[in-house]
Design an enzyme around this catalytic site. Sequence first.
Site, PDB file in Angstrom:
ATOM      1  N   ASP A   1     -18.831  16.453 -25.763  1.00  0.00           N
ATOM      2  CA  ASP A   1     -17.445  15.611 -25.485  1.00  0.00           C
ATOM      3  C   ASP A   1     -17.122  14.495 -24.835  1.00  0.00           C
ATOM      4  OD1 ASP A   1     -19.007  16.259 -22.986  1.00  0.00           O
ATOM      5  OD2 ASP A   1     -17.441  17.551 -22.285  1.00  0.00           O
TER       6      ASP A   1
ATOM      7  N   ASP B   1      -2.710   8.490  -1.097  1.00  0.00           N
ATOM      8  CA  ASP B   1      -2.834   7.582  -0.023  1.00  0.00           C
ATOM      9  C   ASP B   1      -4.107   6.758  -0.665  1.00  0.00           C
ATOM     10  OD1 ASP B   1      -3.299   5.820   2.167  1.00  0.00           O
ATOM     11  OD2 ASP B   1      -4.048   7.869   3.581  1.00  0.00           O
TER      12      ASP B   1
ATOM     13  N   HIS C   1       4.487   7.248   5.015  1.00  0.00           N
ATOM     14  CA  HIS C   1       3.432   8.044   5.217  1.00  0.00           C
ATOM     15  C   HIS C   1       2.652   7.230   6.389  1.00  0.00           C
ATOM     16  CE1 HIS C   1       0.193   6.010   2.861  1.00  0.00           C
ATOM     17  NE2 HIS C   1      -0.550   5.919   3.814  1.00  0.00           N
TER      18      HIS C   1
ATOM     19  N   HIS D   1       0.638  -1.014   0.272  1.00  0.00           N
ATOM     20  CA  HIS D   1      -0.306  -0.195  -0.135  1.00  0.00           C
ATOM     21  C   HIS D   1       0.911   1.062  -0.024  1.00  0.00           C
ATOM     22  CE1 HIS D   1      -3.261   2.919   1.553  1.00  0.00           C
ATOM     23  NE2 HIS D   1      -1.962   3.447   2.279  1.00  0.00           N
TER      24      HIS D   1
ATOM     25  N   GLU E   1       2.194   6.550  12.568  1.00  0.00           N
ATOM     26  CA  GLU E   1       0.715   6.124  12.480  1.00  0.00           C
ATOM     27  C   GLU E   1       0.840   4.948  13.144  1.00  0.00           C
ATOM     28  OE1 GLU E   1      -2.347   7.875  10.633  1.00  0.00           O
ATOM     29  OE2 GLU E   1      -3.854   7.168  12.118  1.00  0.00           O
ATOM     30  N   ASP E   2       1.060   3.469  12.506  1.00  0.00           N
ATOM     31  CA  ASP E   2       0.666   2.668  12.688  1.00  0.00           C
ATOM     32  C   ASP E   2       1.858   1.295  13.015  1.00  0.00           C
ATOM     33  OD1 ASP E   2      -1.768   2.483  11.798  1.00  0.00           O
ATOM     34  OD2 ASP E   2      -1.227   2.759   9.339  1.00  0.00           O
TER      35      ASP E   2
HETATM   36 MN    MN Z   1      -1.764   4.994   4.319  1.00  0.00          MN
END
Ligand code: MN
Length: 493
Positions: free
Chosen positions: A264, A143, A77, A53, A81-82
Site C-alpha cells: 500500500d 500548536d 493560545h 506562530h 502564558e507568554d
Molecule cells: Mn504555542
Amino acid sequence: MYYEIMDTSPERIFAFLPKLSLADKALINHACEFAKKAHEGQLRKSGEPYYNHVFATGINLAKLKMDADTIAAGIMHDVLEDTQVTEQEMTEAFGEHITKLVQGVTKLGKLRYSGLERHVESLRKFFVAAADDIRVVVIKLCDRLHNIQTLEYVDKEKQKRIALETIELHARLADRLGMGRLKAELEDAAFPYVYPEEYKKTVELFNSMQPISDDQLDKVVAKLQDDLSVFDVQIERIDSRIKHLYSLWKKLQRYGMDIDKIYDVIALRIIVDSVSDCYQALGVIHGLYRPIPGRFKDYIAIPKANGYKSLHTTIFTGDGATLEIQIRTKKMHEEAEFGIASHLSYKEIGKNLSEQELKRKTGWTKELLEWQKDVSHHAEFLKNLQADFFQNRVFVFTPKGDVIDLPEGSTPIDFAYALHSQIGERTAGAKVNGKLVPLDTKLNNRDIIEIDVKETAMPKRKWLDFTKTTLAKRKIRQYIRENGGFLDKFLTR
Ligand code: MN
C-alpha cells in the site's frame, strides 16, 4: 536567520471556512488583533514575529474546520502564558467560554518527554483536559504541529527531545482521536529528527521503488470510473494517496525492510455516496480484477479501535503491478482524516451535534480518568496506559534515570548501542535491576540497566541473533566488516 514572510491576514483563515457568519469573522478578526498586540515585540527562534506562530495554529485549526470559538482560542493560545494580558482582561474582551479554552491550553503547559513518570503525568494532564473539553487538546495538537514544522530553528540538543515527544505523545493522541491526517503530519515532521538514519533509508527505499507507473494508475482509474458508473455506483471522486514516510518505515520494520512486501505504498481511494455503494464498488472491482488473497479487509463491518472505517483490497492490475484500493463514504473519509474534529466542526457544532456520538468518541478519556480515580495504585495506572499507548515499546532506564525507548524484545546490547556505539562495542556484561544477567536477556518496562564496559571487549557475531534494533545490528555488522577476517575468527566464538 532566514524565514519565509508569512501572510497573516485573517482572510486566509476564512478561506477554509466558507460558511462563517459575519459575527464569527468579527470574532476571529478580534482575536487576531488581540493576540498580535499582546505578542508585539516578541520573536520566535527563527527571528520572525511570535504572532506568526499563533496565527499558523489558527490556520491549522481552520483546516480541521473547527468552530470560530476554538479558532479564536487557538490564535490566543499563548497569550495568557507568554504575555502581560490577564485572564480578567481576556474574559472582558472574549467572555468566559473562550478564556476557559485558552486556560485549558495553558494548563496543559509545556509538556516534557523526559522520564516515564513525567511522561505519564503529561498524558494524565491530556486526559483531564480531554475529558473537560476535547477542543483544548485539538488546539494543543495544532500548536504542536506548527512547532514541529519549524523545528529547524530550535537548538540542536532540544530538537530530538521535542521530536520524540511529538511521536510518542502528540501523534499517538491524534491517532487515538482518529485524526489520521494530523497524526501523519506530526510524525512525518518529527521523523528525520528522531531517527535520521532510518529516515534517510526510508526515503531511499521509497525512491528506489516503482510499484505502479502513472500510466498504469491512470488506466485503472479510467476503467474503474467507467465500470462503476455502468453499475450505477455513485462515486464522489477517486484519489490516489502515497503512504506517509513514518508509517511506511513502521511497516518496513515489520517486513524486514523489504519494500516489495508492502502493497500500500500507493493506494487508490474511492469515495462513494453510501455504505451500499462501498460494497457494490467492491463487487465491481473484484469482478474486473483478480484480488490478492488474504488482502481484503472489511473495516466497515469491523472498524479499527480508533473508529476507522473503510474497505481495503489489493488487486493485480493485469499488467504486472499490484494496487491497494480503499473504498469509503465521504463521511467515513472525513472521520478518518479529521477524527474527533469532524464532530466538533463548524458545520456540526450547535447544529444537533449528537451527544452520544461525541461521548462514544471521547468516552475512553473519561473512562481512563474514572478508572484511575478508583485505582489509586500508580503502577496499575501505568500498566493500563502502557497497554494502551506504548504497545510494542519498552521504556527502560539508565542508572541515572534517563529513559531509553526500545522496541519490545530488546536486550542489554540494544540498550548499550542506544546509549552510544562505543558503549555497545565495549560491552562485557550487564546488570538489570542490580543483578548480573546474560546479554540476550529481554528487557522489561522500567528495568534499570547498567552496562559493564571493558576496553578489551568487542562485538560478537552471535549478538546479531538476539539484538532487536536496527541500530545495534548495523553497528555490529559494520564493526565485523571493518575489522576484517582476522578478527572474525575471534568474533565468532
Ligand atoms: Mn504555542
